[in-house]
Scaffold this motif. Structure first.
Motif, PDB file in Angstrom:
ATOM      1  N   CYS A 499      30.700  28.069  12.289  1.00  0.00           N
ATOM      2  CA  CYS A 499      30.251  29.140  13.176  1.00  0.00           C
ATOM      3  C   CYS A 499      28.916  29.686  12.670  1.00  0.00           C
ATOM      4  O   CYS A 499      28.608  29.617  11.479  1.00  0.00           O
ATOM      5  CB  CYS A 499      31.292  30.248  13.235  1.00  0.00           C
ATOM      6  SG  CYS A 499      32.914  29.706  13.802  1.00  0.00           S
ATOM      7  N   ILE A 531      30.676  29.430  18.325  1.00  0.00           N
ATOM      8  CA  ILE A 531      31.729  28.648  17.683  1.00  0.00           C
ATOM      9  C   ILE A 531      31.668  27.231  18.258  1.00  0.00           C
ATOM     10  O   ILE A 531      31.865  27.030  19.451  1.00  0.00           O
ATOM     11  CB  ILE A 531      33.131  29.268  17.885  1.00  0.00           C
ATOM     12  CG1 ILE A 531      34.199  28.382  17.242  1.00  0.00           C
ATOM     13  CG2 ILE A 531      33.424  29.547  19.347  1.00  0.00           C
ATOM     14  CD1 ILE A 531      35.571  29.034  17.159  1.00  0.00           C
ATOM     15  N   ILE A 535      38.811  26.258  21.018  1.00  0.00           N
ATOM     16  CA  ILE A 535      39.531  27.380  20.410  1.00  0.00           C
ATOM     17  C   ILE A 535      41.000  27.210  20.776  1.00  0.00           C
ATOM     18  O   ILE A 535      41.348  27.169  21.958  1.00  0.00           O
ATOM     19  CB  ILE A 535      39.004  28.733  20.919  1.00  0.00           C
ATOM     20  CG1 ILE A 535      37.487  28.823  20.709  1.00  0.00           C
ATOM     21  CG2 ILE A 535      39.689  29.878  20.187  1.00  0.00           C
ATOM     22  CD1 ILE A 535      36.874  30.098  21.238  1.00  0.00           C
ATOM     23  N   ASN A 539      42.909  27.696  15.133  1.00  0.00           N
ATOM     24  CA  ASN A 539      41.658  28.266  14.633  1.00  0.00           C
ATOM     25  C   ASN A 539      41.299  29.604  15.254  1.00  0.00           C
ATOM     26  O   ASN A 539      40.199  30.110  15.019  1.00  0.00           O
ATOM     27  CB  ASN A 539      40.504  27.273  14.849  1.00  0.00           C
ATOM     28  CG  ASN A 539      40.141  27.087  16.311  1.00  0.00           C
ATOM     29  OD1 ASN A 539      40.778  27.641  17.198  1.00  0.00           O
ATOM     30  ND2 ASN A 539      39.119  26.289  16.570  1.00  0.00           N
ATOM     31  N   PHE A 543      38.397  32.070  13.967  1.00  0.00           N
ATOM     32  CA  PHE A 543      37.356  32.539  14.898  1.00  0.00           C
ATOM     33  C   PHE A 543      37.200  34.056  14.814  1.00  0.00           C
ATOM     34  O   PHE A 543      36.077  34.581  14.702  1.00  0.00           O
ATOM     35  CB  PHE A 543      37.732  32.103  16.314  1.00  0.00           C
ATOM     36  CG  PHE A 543      36.968  32.812  17.397  1.00  0.00           C
ATOM     37  CD1 PHE A 543      35.645  32.501  17.664  1.00  0.00           C
ATOM     38  CD2 PHE A 543      37.577  33.791  18.162  1.00  0.00           C
ATOM     39  CE1 PHE A 543      34.941  33.146  18.664  1.00  0.00           C
ATOM     40  CE2 PHE A 543      36.893  34.446  19.160  1.00  0.00           C
ATOM     41  CZ  PHE A 543      35.566  34.123  19.411  1.00  0.00           C
TER      42      PHE A 543
END
Length: 762
Positions: A499, A531, A535, A539, A543
């Motif tokens: 990220c 990112i 997602i 994760n 995040f």
């Protein structure tokens, strides 16, 4: 190629959010097929589909239509003869890896080739024995029928010699491998080979080459070494070899060294002068003929104790039925053999299909190899795949289609039925030397390790882990370990992506990682967070943690602090401990008032701040009265770049919604840019939007969102920054109790006149 700064483009368009873009540009409605629709379509038969199915199941129909007898036939004949000679020698050699009699390797160069001729989609690979598969088959054979001790308790073994028992195991295992491959082909799961990366295959085949090298030492040295299987079998084999090293047969050793040196030298000549040679020099065949003649002339077998090929039947043996008990005992090993055999063959076929511009079908290849191994297993053949060196011979000598493969099978047929007896005096040490020489390509793959370590360390870990596990634990367990490591690296990359916070390249609408560039501008009061992965449940917490780290505060903690502060202020005003003056709120008591931790439960503190009973609006960026402290929030807008987010699952959706609400409730405007329309549609279907999170937060690009933010939060002018700084110094030096930090909600208007335009750096 364009030189820097020589071309420019200018685009004038409206500022677009997702909502305004959809309002101005109508979308095409596409009806999504249901599972039932796909099911009906799959089982609907038309004349066109029947024709396509026939061509798909019999690819020979497709390439025979375009076959040019004038241009291709001669090339196929030359290629077929050359490949057939190599296939004979490799068939004899690779059968030693499977711990069975040499002539059964010839069957692998004949029966599977006939079936693949009709069903295969590759025109250039040479089907037959493959050393890695032969070694894996040999591990199963020696486990069920060991060199020393009793064989497994299998009813079909009754009345059979040890060699016949091993043939039964090998043939049954090959049949089962074919069943697995055929089943996967019919179920259309050819994509499974995608989970075997080039790195994994490279590490696995390197380990297999080490196993093959060690297994051939007994033939090269002329020793009697029992077969071992299972974990650490390579250690036991080496221990047995070095224990007997003083009993080396020097005739075998010298013969092997001479053959290896000659073959390596001529192969190097073939590589260097391949553009000038019409066909590669068949040095393995030449050395085999010479070795047979020398062995026969000097009677190596009887005079010097050299182990030779021996009697080769001049006829095919009758087919046999596979043993169901062997199926039960070898199913665990048969599946990885089926996968490895198909993966190697498909990888080689894909290389040649790209080079010669035609298509191959992974599912049809599974069907072709499955049928080939079933047919071959019934006739006592070894498990078939393709050998890289043999396929290279077929392609480099001008082979155009599988007619070359069919002709190579005819050469093998001539050897089996006609001249096989000429190979009877061939020393097995020569076959072992040929096998070792052909391992050069696989063993040299180890040089990729330093490159992988520098360029991609997770891939390097997969290579080294797979190789070491396959060497010490065995090929079947090593493959499983390699798959596990590979999946772990995929999970690791997806669960812990890189990220970053983006900033603007000055004078452009381009945004890049702020750490990577010098001439870069980070908008004041705005964080742009990217990112670079999907997602999902694994994760989403990562995040959220990275997002908090990027903005520099925990919004939930600040929300709770603010709610506590508001409750404290309301309570103090009710008790008269705070009074409202023209300068704001002042405490009537000079002593600091400590906060109690049990003012409210946590659920109430997580809700939006309630200002309903306050006669003023709280300025959270300034000091608060009565020693009340709340961490500052140094941004007013947050942009989430979703341009590389390919999907969201339900767990991530819930986590994302909670995270966005935390920022919104501390007065940080959140915008999402570059989001896939299908993700937005999924958010709508999952009731993601409500009174706090609206569809208006979605924008097409980062620059669209930045322009919108600059409309609602204009950048400060230079004079505003100077006046703000002096006002802050004045407040800090004043003696107004604990300070005014709450501004009345009455209509107070301040006008700041300046001739300076706001700074805009876009």
């Amino acid at each position: 190629m364009l030189r820097p700064s020589t071309r420019r483009y200018s685009v004038s368009r409206p500022l677009y959010s997702e909502d305004t873009f959809e309002d101005e540009h109508a979308k095409v409605y596409r009806k999504r097929k249901r599972l039932l629709d796909h099911f009906i379509q799959y089982f609907t038969c038309t004349s066109e589909r029947a024709k396509n199915a026939a061509v798909s199941l019999l690819p020979i129909i497709g390439w025979m239509k375009i076959y040019s007898v004038k241009d291709w036939l001669l090339n196929d004949i030359v290629s077929g003869v050359s490949t057939g000679l190599v296939a004979v020698l490799q068939g004899l050699a690779y059968s030693l890896l499977a711990s069975i009699s040499p002539w059964y390797g010839l069957y692998a160069a004949f029966f599977p080739v006939i079936i693949y001729f009709f069903l295969g989609t590759s025109r250039h690979i040479s089907v037959g024995a493959f050393p890695v598969l032969s070694l894996m088959v040999g591990a199963v054979v020696t486990r069920l029928v060991p060199d020393e001790g009793l064989p497994a308790n299998i009813t079909a073994f009754e009345g059979l010699t040890k060699d016949e028992q091993r043939i039964l195991v090998s043939a049954s295992l090959t049949f089962l491998v074919g069943l697995f491959q055929l089943g996967m082909g019919l179920l259309q799961v050819g994509f499974i080979v995608m989970y075997l990366s080039d790195t994994l295959i490279s590490g696995f085949t390197t380990a297999a080459a080490v196993h093959i090298l060690v297994s051939q030492l007994k033939f090269v040295l002329g020793l009697t070494v029992p077969g071992f299987s299972g974990p650490l079998s390579i250690i036991y084999t080496l221990e047995s070899v070095f224990t007997q090293i003083t009993s080396t047969n020097y005739h075998d050793l010298v013969t092997s060294i001479v053959v290896m040196v000659m073959v390596l030298a001529v192969k190097e000549i073939n590589d260097r002068f391949k553009s000038k040679l019409p066909v590669p020099i068949p040095i393995e065949v030449i050395m085999t003929v010479i070795a047979c003649g020398v062995s026969y002339a000097f009677n190596f077998s009887e005079n010097h104790g050299v182990d030779v090929v021996g009697k080769i039947p001049n006829t095919f043996e009758s087919p046999i039925a596979p043993s169901l008990q062997v199926f039960q005992m070898t199913a665990v090993e048969a599946f990885p053999i089926a996968i490895v055999g198909f993966a190697v063959a498909f990888a080689v076929a894909k290389v040649y299909s790209v080079k010669h511009d035609y298509l191959i079908d992974g599912n049809q290849e599974l069907i072709a190899f499955g049928a080939s191994n079933i047919f071959g297993g019934a006739f006592k053949s070894l498990a078939a795949s393709t050998a890289l060196s043999r396929s290279a011979v077929q392609e480099s000598t001008g082979g155009k289609t599988q007619i070359a493969g069919l002709l190579s099978a005819l050469i093998v047929l001539v050897v089996i039925l006609g001249i096989g007896f000429l190979l009877e005096p061939l020393p097995k040490s020569v076959l072992g030397a040929v096998v070792i020489v052909n391992l050069k390509g696989m063993l040299m793959q180890v040089v990729t390790v330093p490159y992988l370590w520098k360029k991609d360390r997770p891939d390097c870990i997969v290579w080294v882990g797979t190789c070491l596990a396959a060497i010490f634990l065995g090929l079947d367990l090593g493959l499983a370990v390699g798959l596990g490591l590979e999946l772990l690296t995929v999970v690791f990359r997806a669960q812990f992506p890189r990220c970053c916070v983006l900033a603007n390249i000055s004078g452009t609408d381009i945004y890049r990682d702020r750490k990577d560039y010098v001439n870069i501008y980070e908008p004041e009061g705005v964080k742009i967070f990217r990112i670079p992965s999907p997602i999902f449940f694994a994760n989403i917490d990562f995040f959220k943690d990275k997002l908090k780290e990027a903005v520099g505060f925990n919004p939930l903690r600040i929300l709770r602090k603010r709610n506590k502060a508001v409750k404290k202020i309301k309570k103090m005003m009710k008790k008269g401990e705070l009074t409202l003056t023209s300068n704001g709120l002042q405490a009537t008591c000079s002593m600091p008032i400590e906060e109690s931790e049990d003012e409210s439960n946590m659920e109430d503190l997580d809700k939006p701040t309630d200002y309903s009973d306050l006669p003023m609006q709280v300025n959270w960026s300034a000091e608060l009265p009565a020693n009340i402290r709340v961490p500052p929030v140094n941004i007013h807008s947050l942009i989430l770049d979703f341009s590389v987010v390919s999907f969201l699952d339900i767990s991530a959706l819930k986590g994302l919604k909670a995270a966005l609400k935390e920022f919104i409730r501390v007065s940080v405007d959140v915008y999402i840019v570059g989001c896939d329309p299908y993700i937005i549609e999924k958010l709508r279907n999952c009731t993601f939007f409500d009174d706090e999170i609206k569809t208006s937060i979605f924008f097409l690009t980062i620059h669209d969102a930045m322009l919108f933010i600059h409309e609602s939060h204009p950048p400060k002018t230079v004079s505003e920054r100077v006046s703000g700084s002096s006002r802050s110094q004045h407040i800090n030096s004043s003696s107004i109790s604990n300070g005014l930090k709450i501004q009345a909600m009455e209509d107070v208007k301040m006008e700041v006149e300046t001739d300076t335009k706001p700074e805009t750096r876009f």
